[in-house]
Scaffold this motif. Structure first.
Motif, PDB file in Angstrom:
ATOM      1  N   LYS A 147       0.818  -1.208   0.000  1.00 46.34           N
ATOM      2  CA  LYS A 147       0.000   0.000   0.000  1.00 46.34           C
ATOM      3  C   LYS A 147       0.860   1.270   0.000  1.00 46.34           C
ATOM      4  O   LYS A 147       0.325   2.386   0.012  1.00 46.34           O
ATOM      5  CB  LYS A 147      -0.923   0.034   1.227  1.00 46.34           C
ATOM      6  N   LEU A 148       2.158   1.122   0.019  1.00 46.65           N
ATOM      7  CA  LEU A 148       3.065   2.274   0.113  1.00 46.65           C
ATOM      8  C   LEU A 148       3.632   2.629  -1.257  1.00 46.65           C
ATOM      9  O   LEU A 148       4.006   1.756  -2.049  1.00 46.65           O
ATOM     10  CB  LEU A 148       4.203   1.964   1.088  1.00 46.65           C
ATOM     11  N   TRP A 149       3.699   3.930  -1.522  1.00 45.14           N
ATOM     12  CA  TRP A 149       4.279   4.465  -2.757  1.00 45.14           C
ATOM     13  C   TRP A 149       5.380   5.442  -2.371  1.00 45.14           C
ATOM     14  O   TRP A 149       5.329   6.075  -1.310  1.00 45.14           O
ATOM     15  CB  TRP A 149       3.221   5.187  -3.577  1.00 45.14           C
ATOM     16  N   ILE A 150       6.346   5.592  -3.245  1.00 46.16           N
ATOM     17  CA  ILE A 150       7.497   6.462  -2.986  1.00 46.16           C
ATOM     18  C   ILE A 150       7.615   7.495  -4.108  1.00 46.16           C
ATOM     19  O   ILE A 150       7.443   7.162  -5.288  1.00 46.16           O
ATOM     20  CB  ILE A 150       8.813   5.642  -2.919  1.00 46.16           C
ATOM     21  N   THR A 151       7.898   8.743  -3.737  1.00 46.01           N
ATOM     22  CA  THR A 151       8.266   9.741  -4.748  1.00 46.01           C
ATOM     23  C   THR A 151       9.723  10.131  -4.539  1.00 46.01           C
ATOM     24  O   THR A 151      10.222  10.144  -3.411  1.00 46.01           O
ATOM     25  CB  THR A 151       7.395  11.009  -4.664  1.00 46.01           C
ATOM     26  N   ILE A 152      10.401  10.426  -5.656  1.00 45.36           N
ATOM     27  CA  ILE A 152      11.774  10.934  -5.600  1.00 45.36           C
ATOM     28  C   ILE A 152      11.889  12.078  -6.582  1.00 45.36           C
ATOM     29  O   ILE A 152      11.026  12.277  -7.448  1.00 45.36           O
ATOM     30  CB  ILE A 152      12.811   9.831  -5.948  1.00 45.36           C
ATOM     31  N   TYR A 153      12.969  12.842  -6.463  1.00 42.93           N
ATOM     32  CA  TYR A 153      13.225  13.925  -7.413  1.00 42.93           C
ATOM     33  C   TYR A 153      13.612  13.331  -8.762  1.00 42.93           C
ATOM     34  O   TYR A 153      14.214  12.246  -8.844  1.00 42.93           O
ATOM     35  CB  TYR A 153      14.325  14.837  -6.868  1.00 42.93           C
ATOM     36  N   LEU A 154      13.295  14.044  -9.823  1.00 41.61           N
ATOM     37  CA  LEU A 154      13.463  13.557 -11.200  1.00 41.61           C
ATOM     38  C   LEU A 154      14.757  12.800 -11.456  1.00 41.61           C
ATOM     39  O   LEU A 154      14.745  11.676 -11.960  1.00 41.61           O
ATOM     40  CB  LEU A 154      13.371  14.753 -12.168  1.00 41.61           C
TER      41      LEU A 154
ATOM     42  N   ARG B 237       8.913   9.465 -10.062  1.00 45.01           N
ATOM     43  CA  ARG B 237       9.810  10.622 -10.167  1.00 45.01           C
ATOM     44  C   ARG B 237       8.960  11.881 -10.361  1.00 45.01           C
ATOM     45  O   ARG B 237       8.092  11.924 -11.242  1.00 45.01           O
ATOM     46  CB  ARG B 237      10.788  10.451 -11.335  1.00 45.01           C
ATOM     47  N   MET B 238       9.232  12.911  -9.543  1.00 49.88           N
ATOM     48  CA  MET B 238       8.434  14.140  -9.602  1.00 49.88           C
ATOM     49  C   MET B 238       9.356  15.352  -9.704  1.00 49.88           C
ATOM     50  O   MET B 238      10.557  15.271  -9.446  1.00 49.88           O
ATOM     51  CB  MET B 238       7.513  14.252  -8.385  1.00 49.88           C
ATOM     52  N   GLY B 239       8.776  16.487 -10.077  1.00 47.92           N
ATOM     53  CA  GLY B 239       9.552  17.672 -10.420  1.00 47.92           C
ATOM     54  C   GLY B 239      10.000  18.501  -9.239  1.00 47.92           C
ATOM     55  O   GLY B 239       9.764  18.183  -8.070  1.00 47.92           O
ATOM     56  N   LYS B 240      10.633  19.611  -9.600  1.00 50.71           N
ATOM     57  CA  LYS B 240      11.265  20.482  -8.603  1.00 50.71           C
ATOM     58  C   LYS B 240      10.242  21.143  -7.685  1.00 50.71           C
ATOM     59  O   LYS B 240      10.527  21.426  -6.527  1.00 50.71           O
ATOM     60  CB  LYS B 240      12.088  21.551  -9.320  1.00 50.71           C
ATOM     61  N   ASP B 241       9.020  21.386  -8.225  1.00 52.46           N
ATOM     62  CA  ASP B 241       8.026  22.092  -7.416  1.00 52.46           C
ATOM     63  C   ASP B 241       7.557  21.273  -6.220  1.00 52.46           C
ATOM     64  O   ASP B 241       7.121  21.814  -5.209  1.00 52.46           O
ATOM     65  CB  ASP B 241       6.819  22.488  -8.271  1.00 52.46           C
ATOM     66  N   THR B 242       7.652  19.936  -6.307  1.00 53.66           N
ATOM     67  CA  THR B 242       7.203  19.098  -5.188  1.00 53.66           C
ATOM     68  C   THR B 242       8.332  18.353  -4.497  1.00 53.66           C
ATOM     69  O   THR B 242       8.244  18.074  -3.303  1.00 53.66           O
ATOM     70  CB  THR B 242       6.185  18.050  -5.672  1.00 53.66           C
TER      71      THR B 242
ATOM     72  N   GLY C 205      18.190  20.647  -1.264  1.00 63.32           N
ATOM     73  CA  GLY C 205      18.379  19.305  -1.797  1.00 63.32           C
ATOM     74  C   GLY C 205      17.093  18.634  -2.189  1.00 63.32           C
ATOM     75  O   GLY C 205      15.991  19.141  -1.919  1.00 63.32           O
ATOM     76  N   PRO C 206      17.183  17.472  -2.825  1.00 67.90           N
ATOM     77  CA  PRO C 206      16.005  16.741  -3.274  1.00 67.90           C
ATOM     78  C   PRO C 206      15.263  16.103  -2.106  1.00 67.90           C
ATOM     79  O   PRO C 206      15.814  15.915  -1.019  1.00 67.90           O
ATOM     80  CB  PRO C 206      16.594  15.671  -4.199  1.00 67.90           C
ATOM     81  N   CYS C 207      13.994  15.771  -2.354  1.00 68.93           N
ATOM     82  CA  CYS C 207      13.156  15.130  -1.334  1.00 68.93           C
ATOM     83  C   CYS C 207      12.684  13.760  -1.821  1.00 68.93           C
ATOM     84  O   CYS C 207      12.619  13.513  -3.029  1.00 68.93           O
ATOM     85  CB  CYS C 207      11.897  15.951  -1.042  1.00 68.93           C
ATOM     86  N   SER C 208      12.330  12.937  -0.875  1.00 69.40           N
ATOM     87  CA  SER C 208      11.670  11.666  -1.183  1.00 69.40           C
ATOM     88  C   SER C 208      10.531  11.508  -0.184  1.00 69.40           C
ATOM     89  O   SER C 208      10.732  11.665   1.021  1.00 69.40           O
ATOM     90  CB  SER C 208      12.652  10.496  -1.068  1.00 69.40           C
ATOM     91  N   GLU C 209       9.329  11.209  -0.703  1.00 66.95           N
ATOM     92  CA  GLU C 209       8.153  11.150   0.155  1.00 66.95           C
ATOM     93  C   GLU C 209       7.553   9.741   0.162  1.00 66.95           C
ATOM     94  O   GLU C 209       7.612   9.023  -0.843  1.00 66.95           O
ATOM     95  CB  GLU C 209       7.089  12.138  -0.333  1.00 66.95           C
ATOM     96  N   ILE C 210       6.981   9.393   1.314  1.00 70.00           N
ATOM     97  CA  ILE C 210       6.286   8.105   1.443  1.00 70.00           C
ATOM     98  C   ILE C 210       4.782   8.376   1.451  1.00 70.00           C
ATOM     99  O   ILE C 210       4.290   9.183   2.253  1.00 70.00           O
ATOM    100  CB  ILE C 210       6.699   7.370   2.735  1.00 70.00           C
ATOM    101  N   TYR C 211       4.071   7.736   0.543  1.00 60.07           N
ATOM    102  CA  TYR C 211       2.620   7.871   0.429  1.00 60.07           C
ATOM    103  C   TYR C 211       1.943   6.549   0.805  1.00 60.07           C
ATOM    104  O   TYR C 211       2.496   5.463   0.579  1.00 60.07           O
ATOM    105  CB  TYR C 211       2.213   8.213  -1.005  1.00 60.07           C
ATOM    106  N   VAL C 212       0.726   6.659   1.334  1.00 61.53           N
ATOM    107  CA  VAL C 212      -0.108   5.481   1.616  1.00 61.53           C
ATOM    108  C   VAL C 212      -1.308   5.516   0.686  1.00 61.53           C
ATOM    109  O   VAL C 212      -1.985   6.543   0.561  1.00 61.53           O
ATOM    110  CB  VAL C 212      -0.597   5.478   3.087  1.00 61.53           C
ATOM    111  N   ASP C 213      -1.575   4.392   0.028  1.00 61.62           N
ATOM    112  CA  ASP C 213      -2.766   4.263  -0.806  1.00 61.62           C
ATOM    113  C   ASP C 213      -3.931   3.863   0.101  1.00 61.62           C
ATOM    114  O   ASP C 213      -3.977   2.756   0.641  1.00 61.62           O
ATOM    115  CB  ASP C 213      -2.523   3.188  -1.875  1.00 61.62           C
ATOM    116  N   LEU C 214      -4.898   4.778   0.270  1.00 56.97           N
ATOM    117  CA  LEU C 214      -6.019   4.545   1.178  1.00 56.97           C
ATOM    118  C   LEU C 214      -7.182   3.836   0.491  1.00 56.97           C
ATOM    119  O   LEU C 214      -8.227   3.604   1.124  1.00 56.97           O
ATOM    120  CB  LEU C 214      -6.495   5.885   1.768  1.00 56.97           C
TER     121      LEU C 214
END
Length: 877
Positions: free
Chosen positions: A119-126, A148-153, A164-173
């Motif tokens: 259920k977990l998703w990951i985002t990283i910088y491009l 992979r997501m852009g500079k704005d997020t 620096g770049p970010c990496s986010e953890i998302y949960v699919d509800l």
């Protein structure tokens, strides 16, 4: 898991991995004027990321109290908007990087929070292939669930400084929480994919040209919203349905006889009250007080908004302080200082509630006036601007304005209200400052410290030092030399000069060498460990690498130390006289005076001021020794040392002890014994905000100057009233009594003259359409006398219209009256006096039966009075 269990599990997890658990910093950022509130877990650690300061621990974990207020109106209407929230975070200052931060994050959410990996998703910088490799190859997250997501997020930066770049953890509800779009995925605005943790990799430095260079010491800055995680683990659709809010909401609902979950309006009110009360409770605990600007305005706005929503629940008396008690009961385990300051918190909130209820009453009066004016002008609507002014100035809800206006047959221009509200929001957005890690000048000073090393401060033990000039700066640029007449910033390897901090002003000093003299008039520390001396070259040439002698102005230092030591004595005396709720809220220590701000709810009585002053002077005359020593923070607290609220202290702290009377943490300069204070005298005591008082005082030579000025004043008074000084009180009392008698005699004579004038002007009555009208210019010294004459004439006439005008210096006073029997015929005193006032350059108004106005052009008074008959004739129906 409960919110408490999540909080404890997170901190314990990182403690087991070598992190030091630090308590939450104050919501009021320390030494950071760029922001109003601590809005993220990294805020207290900005100096460590920028290199301004050296951290005691390379690895830290915290649960940080945060306040964010850009979207106050959204609170309660969405599932996730809050003004106060808790941010869990782990930080690395040049220790570990992505290779540890990413696996630890995955381990915690999957093994400790038990969130299903699928259920977990990951985002990283491009282009952050390093992060992708760790997530995919080390942790094992499938490539299709790494987005992979852009500079704005996914790139963190604000102006010049580390980024620096970010990496986010998302949960699919789940699909049921989604928008139904075939393109729905991570980053969609719907509620399906919820971000719970943001990992920021501080690895670049952005300069003013926008260039990025790799940092030698990389850092980790993460933030996990406690409320969000709790909503996922407790399987509820909204943060407000977690235990972090429900206990407070249920308390409020029970208190007012309502139930959560049965009425949307009631639910919204309960959510807003719970959120805002959490924010206000914690902010007041951290030293914020309601006010009209800055963070004081934010607190006042939140509190008043919560009170207004209380009216939705049918509450019309103070209640929010009781809700604050429920907040404290729930949160005191994690934040024990809430219990210690409960009385202070509840008292501040209740006082502000009571004041707001008075303000609402004032708003009701103004609304009544607006309704009266609208009806008199034949209007059927309250303007949007007026409705917004009631809301913005008096906190008067639009719903209440609409309800009261409707009862009087009027509507409200709600489009105009919305436009005015949006204009205010636009101004707020444009005024909102961005938070910078480090300013451009800060970057320069940090680089200088790295190049030159730290300045060694020796000023606690000596007022002189031999030093080497390491750098000279003019207008931010390094120079080789400075000649007579030039102002320059000087960096030395050693200094005895105290840099301005902790409310104490900087030393003045003289810097000398062969054929060289420089006057130092300012010393500050733009980054930790670097002392910057600003001065003017008086003679000779000052060059980089010169060897110089630095001598602090001893008299100024001693006078400043007198006032600083006296503030410690004053602080203790205030606690003894007023109670332990008294805490320092700010201070200014100068050579010629001291200013001390402290928490208290009412003006000090003369007796209390006298007691405080006597306690301080008793400590001075006792000649207590002033001992200064360093110890650990824990030992200092165990000894009972008072700390400046919201201040961040290291493991080693400096303690100032004055006999058995005072014990405080302090980095300032002090006397060797209290007798050196000389004398202590309070000059003034005032309010500087709700629950905040200020005392100004002088010591030593300042007291002598104060007494000399008072003695001179007494001599002047004695000469004016021709009395010896020892007879002054008796003589002044006699003069006051004589003055009262003369004033009474004058008033009696004025009354006789007024009655005589009334008799004279009664002969000027004219009849218009059967209505007696009297308009005249009279001699009346002020508005009160003019009103008295109108009252006498009305009694004599019985039925009629009266308008009198008088000159008062360069102004005009006007009073109009219409007897009650004529009001029904269209005659209106307020409209009459308003029209006549325009002719003398003024304005005014009032009730149909009585009104007054003023003007600026006495030369037009006779001409205006001559128009009264025509105006009255036009009004009569």
């Amino acid at each position: 898991m409960t919110g408490k269990e999540i909080r404890e599990a997170f901190l314990r997890f990182f403690e087991e991995r070598g992190h030091q658990i630090l308590p939450s910093a104050s919501l009021i950022p320390h030494n950071d004027p760029s922001i109003l509130w601590t809005a993220a877990g990294m805020v207290p650690f900005k100096p460590f990321f920028t290199g301004q300061a050296v951290p005691e621990y390379k690895r830290v974990t915290t649960c940080q109290k945060c306040i964010r207020t850009p979207d106050i109106e959204s609170v309660g209407r969405t599932a996730r908007h809050h003004t106060f929230f808790e941010m869990l975070g782990n930080f690395s200052f040049g220790d570990y990087f992505k290779e540890k931060a990413i696996p630890w994050a995955w381990e915690f959410v999957t093994e400790h929070l038990k969130l299903p990996a699928d259920k977990l998703w990951i985002t990283i910088y491009l282009d952050d292939d390093e992060a992708f490799d760790i997530w995919h190859n080390v942790v094992g997250v499938p490539a299709e669930r790494i987005v992979r997501m852009g500079k704005d997020t996914n790139f963190w930066e604000i102006g010049v400084g580390p980024c620096g770049p970010c990496s986010e953890i998302y949960v699919d509800l789940g699909e049921t929480r989604g928008c139904g779009s075939p393109n729905c995925g991570v980053g969609c605005d719907c509620d399906r994919f919820l971000e719970i943790w943001n990992l920021v990799f501080i690895q670049f430095f952005r300069d003013e040209e926008g260039n990025y260079s790799p940092l030698k010491n990389k850092g980790i800055d993460t933030g996990m919203g406690l409320e969000r995680v709790a909503s996922v683990l407790q399987q509820v659709n909204s943060n407000f349905d977690t235990d972090l809010f429900r206990e407070i909401m249920d308390f409020t609902a029970n208190m007012v006889g309502q139930k959560y979950g049965q009425d949307a309006r009631v639910d919204l009110a309960l959510k807003v009250i719970a959120d805002h009360c959490r924010a206000v409770t914690f902010a007041v605990n951290d030293g914020a007080l309601p006010g009209n600007e800055g963070r004081g305005y934010v607190i006042r706005r939140l509190l008043r908004r919560a009170v207004r929503f209380g009216r939705v629940l049918g509450v019309h008396e103070p209640f929010l302080y009781k809700v604050a008690g429920a907040v404290i009961n729930q949160m005191a385990t994690a934040y024990p200082d809430l219990k210690q300051r409960t009385d202070h918190i509840l008292r501040v909130i209740r006082t502000e509630e009571e004041r707001f209820l008075e303000t609402l009453a004032a708003g009701s009066d103004i609304l009544a006036s607006l309704i009266s004016e609208a009806r008199a002008a034949g209007k059927t609507e309250i303007s949007g601007q007026d409705a917004f002014r009631l809301y913005d100035t008096f906190g008067f809800p639009l719903e209440l304005t609409r309800e009261i206006a409707s009862e009087q047959g009027l509507s409200v221009d709600e489009d105009g209200f919305t436009a005015a509200m949006e204009e205010q929001r636009r101004r707020a957005r444009s005024a909102r400052q961005e938070t910078e890690y480090l300013s451009e000048r800060g970057v320069m000073y940090k680089a200088l410290r790295e190049e030159l090393g730290e300045t060694r401060f020796v000023g606690y033990g000596t007022l002189t030092a031999d030093a080497n000039v390491l750098a000279l700066l003019k207008d931010g640029l390094q120079e080789i030399s400075a000649v007579a007449g030039e102002e320059v910033e000087i960096i030395l390897d050693v200094t005895p000069c105290y840099a301005e901090s902790g409310g104490q002003v900087a030393d003045y000093a003289t810097l000398t060498g062969p054929d060289l003299e420089v006057e130092i008039y300012s010393v500050n520390k733009p980054v930790e460990g670097l002392f910057v001396h600003r001065g003017k070259v008086v003679s000779g040439v000052l060059k980089r690498h010169d060897s110089v002698k630095v001598e602090v102005d001893a008299r100024r230092r001693q006078d400043t130390a007198r006032n600083h030591s006296a503030t410690h004595l004053l602080h203790k005396a205030l606690k003894q006289v007023l109670g332990d709720h008294v805490n320092q809220a700010g201070s200014l220590v100068e050579p010629d005076r001291l200013r001390f701000d402290f928490t208290h709810y009412a003006a000090l009585t003369p007796e209390e001021l006298k007691q405080v002053e006597e306690l301080v002077n008793q400590a001075v005359l006792a000649n207590l020794s002033v001992d200064v020593f360093e110890t650990s923070l824990s030992k200092a607290k165990a000894m009972g040392a008072a700390a400046l609220f919201g201040e961040k202290y290291g493991k080693q702290v400096r303690v100032v002890k004055m006999g058995d009377f005072s014990l405080e943490l302090c980095g300032g300069t002090h006397l060797t014994c209290t007798a050196e204070v000389g004398l202590f005298k309070i000059i003034n005591e005032t309010s500087v905000g709700a629950g905040l008082r200020r005392i100004e005082a002088v010591t030593g030579p300042g007291v002598l100057r104060y007494l000399a000025a008072k003695e001179e004043q007494l001599q002047e008074i004695a000469a004016v009233i021709k009395s010896p000084e020892h007879e002054l009180v008796r003589r002044v009392e006699a003069l006051v009594q004589q003055n009262k008698s003369l004033e009474q005699e004058i008033e009696a004579l004025r009354g006789k003259l007024a009655r005589a004038e009334v008799q004279d002007i009664l002969g000027q009555v004219q009849e218009v359409k059967g209505v007696p009208v009297l308009a005249a210019v009279v001699a009346a010294p002020d508005m009160d006398n003019l009103r008295s004459m109108v009252d006498m004439l009305r009694d004599k006439l019985g039925s009629g219209v009266i308008l009198l005008g008088s000159k008062a210096g360069e102004k005009v006073n006007l009073v109009a009256a219409v007897t009650k029997d004529l009001v029904g015929r269209g005659l209106h005193a307020g409209n009459l006096v308003k029209q006549i006032a325009k002719m003398v350059g003024g304005g005014g108004g009032g009730r149909p039966d009585m009104a007054q106005a003023g003007g600026k052009d006495p030369s037009k008074l006779k001409e205006a009075i001559d128009q009264v008959i025509a105006v009255v004739e036009g009004q009569i129906k």
